[in-house]
Design a protein around this motif. Structure first.
Motif, mmCIF file in Angstrom:
data_model
loop_
_atom_site.group_PDB
_atom_site.id
_atom_site.type_symbol
_atom_site.label_atom_id
_atom_site.label_comp_id
_atom_site.label_asym_id
_atom_site.label_seq_id
_atom_site.Cartn_x
_atom_site.Cartn_y
_atom_site.Cartn_z
ATOM 1 N N MET A 30 -14.721 -9.705 0.529
ATOM 2 C CA MET A 30 -13.755 -10.624 -0.089
ATOM 3 C C MET A 30 -12.373 -10.402 0.495
ATOM 4 S SD MET A 30 -14.489 -12.970 -1.962
ATOM 5 C CE MET A 30 -13.369 -14.121 -2.665
ATOM 6 N N THR A 31 -11.631 -11.459 0.716
ATOM 7 C CA THR A 31 -10.317 -11.309 1.340
ATOM 8 C C THR A 31 -9.208 -11.136 0.308
ATOM 9 O OG1 THR A 31 -10.179 -13.691 1.469
ATOM 10 C CG2 THR A 31 -10.869 -12.544 3.442
ATOM 11 N N ALA A 32 -9.567 -10.958 -0.975
ATOM 12 C CA ALA A 32 -8.547 -10.581 -1.941
ATOM 13 C C ALA A 32 -8.167 -9.125 -1.677
ATOM 14 C CB ALA A 32 -9.088 -10.753 -3.356
ATOM 15 N N LEU A 33 -6.881 -8.810 -1.830
ATOM 16 C CA LEU A 33 -6.442 -7.438 -1.557
ATOM 17 C C LEU A 33 -6.763 -6.556 -2.755
ATOM 18 C CD1 LEU A 33 -2.994 -8.356 -0.027
ATOM 19 C CD2 LEU A 33 -4.831 -7.192 1.194
ATOM 20 N N PRO A 34 -7.123 -5.290 -2.513
ATOM 21 C CA PRO A 34 -7.331 -4.393 -3.651
ATOM 22 C C PRO A 34 -6.001 -4.173 -4.367
ATOM 23 C CG PRO A 34 -7.384 -3.175 -1.575
ATOM 24 C CD PRO A 34 -7.293 -4.621 -1.222
ATOM 25 N N GLY A 35 -6.023 -4.120 -5.700
ATOM 26 C CA GLY A 35 -4.799 -3.940 -6.480
ATOM 27 C C GLY A 35 -4.049 -2.697 -6.060
ATOM 28 N N ARG A 36 -4.776 -1.593 -5.985
ATOM 29 C CA ARG A 36 -4.193 -0.374 -5.438
ATOM 30 C C ARG A 36 -5.281 0.359 -4.674
ATOM 31 N NH1 ARG A 36 -5.698 4.095 -7.919
ATOM 32 N NH2 ARG A 36 -4.020 5.341 -7.078
ATOM 33 N N THR A 37 -4.862 1.207 -3.744
ATOM 34 C CA THR A 37 -5.839 1.971 -2.980
ATOM 35 C C THR A 37 -5.703 3.435 -3.350
ATOM 36 O OG1 THR A 37 -4.289 2.228 -1.144
ATOM 37 C CG2 THR A 37 -5.786 0.355 -1.047
ATOM 38 N N GLU A 38 -6.853 4.171 -3.335
ATOM 39 C CA GLU A 38 -6.829 5.584 -3.703
ATOM 40 C C GLU A 38 -5.917 6.369 -2.772
ATOM 41 O OE1 GLU A 38 -10.784 7.378 -4.201
ATOM 42 O OE2 GLU A 38 -11.419 5.375 -4.833
ATOM 43 N N LYS A 39 -6.070 6.083 -1.468
ATOM 44 C CA LYS A 39 -5.204 6.704 -0.471
ATOM 45 C C LYS A 39 -4.530 5.587 0.310
ATOM 46 C CE LYS A 39 -7.804 10.937 0.564
ATOM 47 N NZ LYS A 39 -8.446 11.652 1.673
ATOM 48 N N SER A 40 -3.455 5.895 0.995
ATOM 49 C CA SER A 40 -2.840 4.958 1.934
ATOM 50 C C SER A 40 -2.727 5.669 3.272
ATOM 51 C CB SER A 40 -1.459 4.509 1.446
ATOM 52 O OG SER A 40 -1.578 3.706 0.303
ATOM 53 N N ARG A 92 -9.593 -1.779 2.765
ATOM 54 C CA ARG A 92 -10.478 -0.903 2.004
ATOM 55 C C ARG A 92 -9.767 -0.310 0.799
ATOM 56 N NH1 ARG A 92 -14.346 2.403 5.871
ATOM 57 N NH2 ARG A 92 -12.834 4.094 5.597
ATOM 58 N N ALA A 93 -10.447 -0.354 -0.361
ATOM 59 C CA ALA A 93 -9.845 0.155 -1.593
ATOM 60 C C ALA A 93 -9.718 1.673 -1.548
ATOM 61 C CB ALA A 93 -10.682 -0.264 -2.799
ATOM 62 N N GLU A 94 -10.625 2.353 -0.796
ATOM 63 C CA GLU A 94 -10.616 3.817 -0.862
ATOM 64 C C GLU A 94 -9.481 4.440 -0.044
ATOM 65 O OE1 GLU A 94 -12.964 1.861 0.401
ATOM 66 O OE2 GLU A 94 -14.155 2.826 1.982
ATOM 67 N N ASP A 95 -9.157 3.861 1.124
ATOM 68 C CA ASP A 95 -8.125 4.515 1.943
ATOM 69 C C ASP A 95 -7.079 3.545 2.502
ATOM 70 O OD1 ASP A 95 -9.631 3.197 3.814
ATOM 71 O OD2 ASP A 95 -10.553 5.005 4.656
ATOM 72 N N GLY A 96 -7.182 2.261 2.140
ATOM 73 C CA GLY A 96 -6.147 1.295 2.531
ATOM 74 C C GLY A 96 -6.227 0.810 3.964
ATOM 75 N N ILE A 97 -7.255 1.214 4.723
ATOM 76 C CA ILE A 97 -7.346 0.783 6.122
ATOM 77 C C ILE A 97 -7.720 -0.695 6.180
ATOM 78 C CG2 ILE A 97 -8.499 1.170 8.339
ATOM 79 C CD1 ILE A 97 -8.948 4.034 7.570
ATOM 80 N N VAL A 98 -7.023 -1.457 7.027
ATOM 81 C CA VAL A 98 -7.310 -2.880 7.213
ATOM 82 C C VAL A 98 -8.260 -3.013 8.406
ATOM 83 C CG1 VAL A 98 -6.340 -5.136 7.757
ATOM 84 C CG2 VAL A 98 -5.087 -3.586 6.251
ATOM 85 N N LEU A 99 -9.402 -3.651 8.181
ATOM 86 C CA LEU A 99 -10.434 -3.727 9.213
ATOM 87 C C LEU A 99 -10.921 -5.161 9.400
ATOM 88 C CD1 LEU A 99 -12.625 -0.624 8.265
ATOM 89 C CD2 LEU A 99 -11.123 -0.834 10.257
ATOM 90 N N GLY A 157 -1.623 10.608 8.277
ATOM 91 C CA GLY A 157 -1.852 11.226 6.980
ATOM 92 C C GLY A 157 -1.863 10.202 5.861
ATOM 93 N N ASP A 158 -1.850 10.727 4.612
ATOM 94 C CA ASP A 158 -1.912 9.867 3.429
ATOM 95 C C ASP A 158 -0.498 9.633 2.909
ATOM 96 O OD1 ASP A 158 -2.410 8.546 1.116
ATOM 97 O OD2 ASP A 158 -3.357 10.230 0.073
ATOM 98 N N LEU A 159 -0.023 8.403 3.099
ATOM 99 C CA LEU A 159 1.349 8.101 2.688
ATOM 100 C C LEU A 159 1.461 7.781 1.207
ATOM 101 C CD1 LEU A 159 1.764 6.539 6.049
ATOM 102 C CD2 LEU A 159 3.707 7.800 5.096
ATOM 103 N N ALA A 160 0.308 7.713 0.492
ATOM 104 C CA ALA A 160 0.362 7.500 -0.952
ATOM 105 C C ALA A 160 0.588 8.822 -1.680
ATOM 106 C CB ALA A 160 -0.938 6.850 -1.430
ATOM 107 N N ASP A 161 0.333 9.946 -1.008
ATOM 108 C CA ASP A 161 0.504 11.270 -1.602
ATOM 109 C C ASP A 161 1.906 11.781 -1.257
ATOM 110 O OD1 ASP A 161 0.551 13.910 -2.273
ATOM 111 O OD2 ASP A 161 -1.064 14.523 -0.908
ATOM 112 N N PRO A 162 2.807 11.862 -2.260
ATOM 113 C CA PRO A 162 4.193 12.253 -1.941
ATOM 114 C C PRO A 162 4.299 13.667 -1.391
ATOM 115 C CG PRO A 162 3.873 12.004 -4.326
ATOM 116 C CD PRO A 162 2.597 11.566 -3.673
ATOM 117 N N GLY A 163 3.268 14.487 -1.604
ATOM 118 C CA GLY A 163 3.325 15.859 -1.117
ATOM 119 C C GLY A 163 2.754 16.035 0.281
#
Lengths: 245, 292
Positions: free
Chosen positions: A1-11, A103-110, A176-182
């Protein structure tokens, strides 16, 4: 589906340091190499490679810009340009077939190459020119963040990073994961004032760019002090002797 | 943007075809029955269908075109495909009943009219939604596409006063679209400095391009050929698409012959206008290449 995931676990994404990039094109070449030879998908085309008008598909292009500050000498800034894996990716929602997805899990656009009809609308929607329609496969190609490397158990752990990051000789590319501030990349962005490309486009890119650091005292050419110093010893004698001729 | 012949043909021919089908559906051109209904329905379905076939030539993988019917929730291109197919599904039975049974079906006709207008609207939205192409992201894009469909439809249907009204609207829409679009990217506050984010440090100028060979992005999004002649072509497009057809069908002239000349002139003018619609449109990615 081409709807974007609301949020992704990782970015997952890249941080590109415009201060240390030397414009060597190693990232562009290693990207082309991995994405042509990995076997995960069709190779990136080269058309008329030895002819008059060679053209080919690249997922990463390195521009060079000259920046002239109000005072002081101009500086050259090398500028790699690739997919920014945007949170609000306009390339995904315009896709009529569902081939483009985030992808909802890591935010990668494929792109699912088997579902792509090659209409080119996603490339129009991308402000960064990150998508290229392959001249041989007739489907859309884009950066995969080397999804076939970063989760690849067959590779040594040190190699589980995108090919461009692995190849960069100056360490100008960070993954790296830009959704993780640490995370290391998030701390780097915070410390160096990392910024979004074309924020007015409303794409909310995941990838960040680090600005060039300020250079030296302004208004002084860096070689001036060296040129002003009078040489002593033998060279000084030679200099004076030649002047007298 | 690259002015692809397939898309120019598609948008112009389908626009006029769907415009005519919408008029036939509402009964604005009467409700012809028997063989009198054959020509208008065949013309409308033929133009709309020919345009859709032309659009398939734009695809890299046309054999997978059926997949484009799946993402109507988010994609205007998918909505256009669904609406075009739905229009045909509704208009064809009405056309068959009108021609073969001499019994027009007004209910289906009205449904077909709504769907045909929605199809043209969704075609326009494919372009009007593009934030990356400032010249397209404007209400005048929708206005031009809808007015062109109305003008083409009324000329093909031979309706004098509606045709004159639609041509007037098209003239206003075209002029407004050109006027609004002539604000270059630079004056919209975008340049190499904003594109790279380096503008705060100083004046930014491209020093060397990322590649010396061609690329898809350059060919597709940074089209520059032909903008030199844009002004003359605009005049030609305006004369052919709006002024001459209006003069021909104005009162005091001949009947169907005037429309038979005016309609092809109008379509020719719209082809030129649509070529300009693409060739003049600047994509923001050009900023990285020193063009905008």
């Amino acid at each position: 589906m081409t709807a974007l995931p609301g949020r992704t676990e990782k970015s997952l994404g890249l941080v590109i340091d415009l201060d240390t990039c030397v414009g060597c094109q190693a990232c562009a070449v290693s990207c082309k190499e991995w994405n042509s030879a990995s076997g995960s998908h069709a190779p990136l085309a080269d058309l008329d490679a030895y002819g008059a008008a060679p053209a080919g598909t690249f997922l990463n292009r390195v521009h060079s810009f000259e920046v002239t500050p109000p005072e002081g000498p101009a500086v050259v800034v090398h500028f790699p340009r690739s997919c920014l894996h945007c949170a609000d990716a306009p390339c995904v929602t315009v896709c009529p077939t569902g081939a483009s997805y985030k992808r909802a899990e890591d935010g990668i656009v494929l792109v699912d190459e088997a579902a792509c009809i090659g209409c080119g609308l996603c490339a129009w929607a991308c402000p960064y020119g990150a998508r290229e329609l392959d001249g041989a496969e007739r489907v859309m190609k884009k950066c995969t963040l080397c999804v076939d490397r970063i989760y690849n158990d067959a590779l040594p752990e040190a190699d589980r990073v995108p090919a461009c990051v692995k190849a960069c000789p100056t360490g100008a590319r960070h993954f790296g994961d830009l959704a993780d501030p640490g995370s290391a990349v998030s701390r780097l962005v915070a410390a160096r004032g990392g910024f979004d490309l074309m924020p007015e486009q409303g794409t909310r890119p995941v990838n960040k760019y680090l600005p060039p650091r300020p250079r030296g005292p302004s208004g002084q050419a860096p070689l001036e002090p060296l040129a002003a110093a009078a040489p002593g010893g033998f060279l000084g004698w030679l200099d004076r002797a030649l002047d007298r001729l | 943007m690259h002015p692809a012949v397939s898309i120019i043909l598609f948008t112009v021919l389908s626009g006029a075809g769907f415009g005519l089908l919408a008029l036939l559906g509402t009964g604005a051109a009467g409700r012809p029955a028997g063989w009198a209904a054959f020509v208008p329905f065949a013309l409308g379905l033929g133009l709309a269908g020919a345009g859709l076939v032309a659009s398939a030539f734009h695809l890299g993988r046309p054999e997978r075109a059926l997949r484009a019917f799946t993402q109507w929730r988010t994609s205007w291109l998918s909505r256009e495909a669904v609406l075009a197919a739905a229009t045909f599904a509704v208009v064809v039975p009405n056309a068959a009943a009108s021609v073969l049974l001499a019994r027009p079906l007004p209910g289906l006709g009205w449904a077909g009219a709504v769907l045909a207008v929605a199809t043209v609207g969704s075609t326009a939205m494919i372009y009007a939604q593009m934030r990356t192409v400032p010249r397209w992201r404007h209400w005048t894009t929708l206005a031009v596409f809808l007015a062109a469909a109305a003008a083409g439809g009324t000329l093909l249907a031979g309706l004098r006063w509606p045709a004159l009204a639609a041509l007037g609207l098209l003239g206003i829409a075209l002029a407004a679209h050109w006027r609004a679009g002539d604000r270059p990217l630079g004056r919209a506050g975008q340049d190499a400095g904003t594109a790279t984010g380096l503008g705060a440090l100083g004046r930014v100028r491209p020093l060397s391009p990322a590649h010396t060979g061609g690329s898809y992005v350059l060919k597709e999004m940074v089209h520059v050929v032909g903008r030199r002649h844009a002004r003359r072509l605009r005049l030609l497009a305006f004369l052919l698409a709006v002024v001459l057809p209006a003069a021909l069908v104005a009162p005091g002239w001949g009947g169907w012959l005037a429309f038979a000349i005016a309609a092809p002139l109008h379509l020719g003018g719209m082809l030129a206008a649509r070529w300009l619609f693409f060739a003049e449109a600047e994509h923001v990615v050009g900023l990285y290449y020193g063009r905008g």
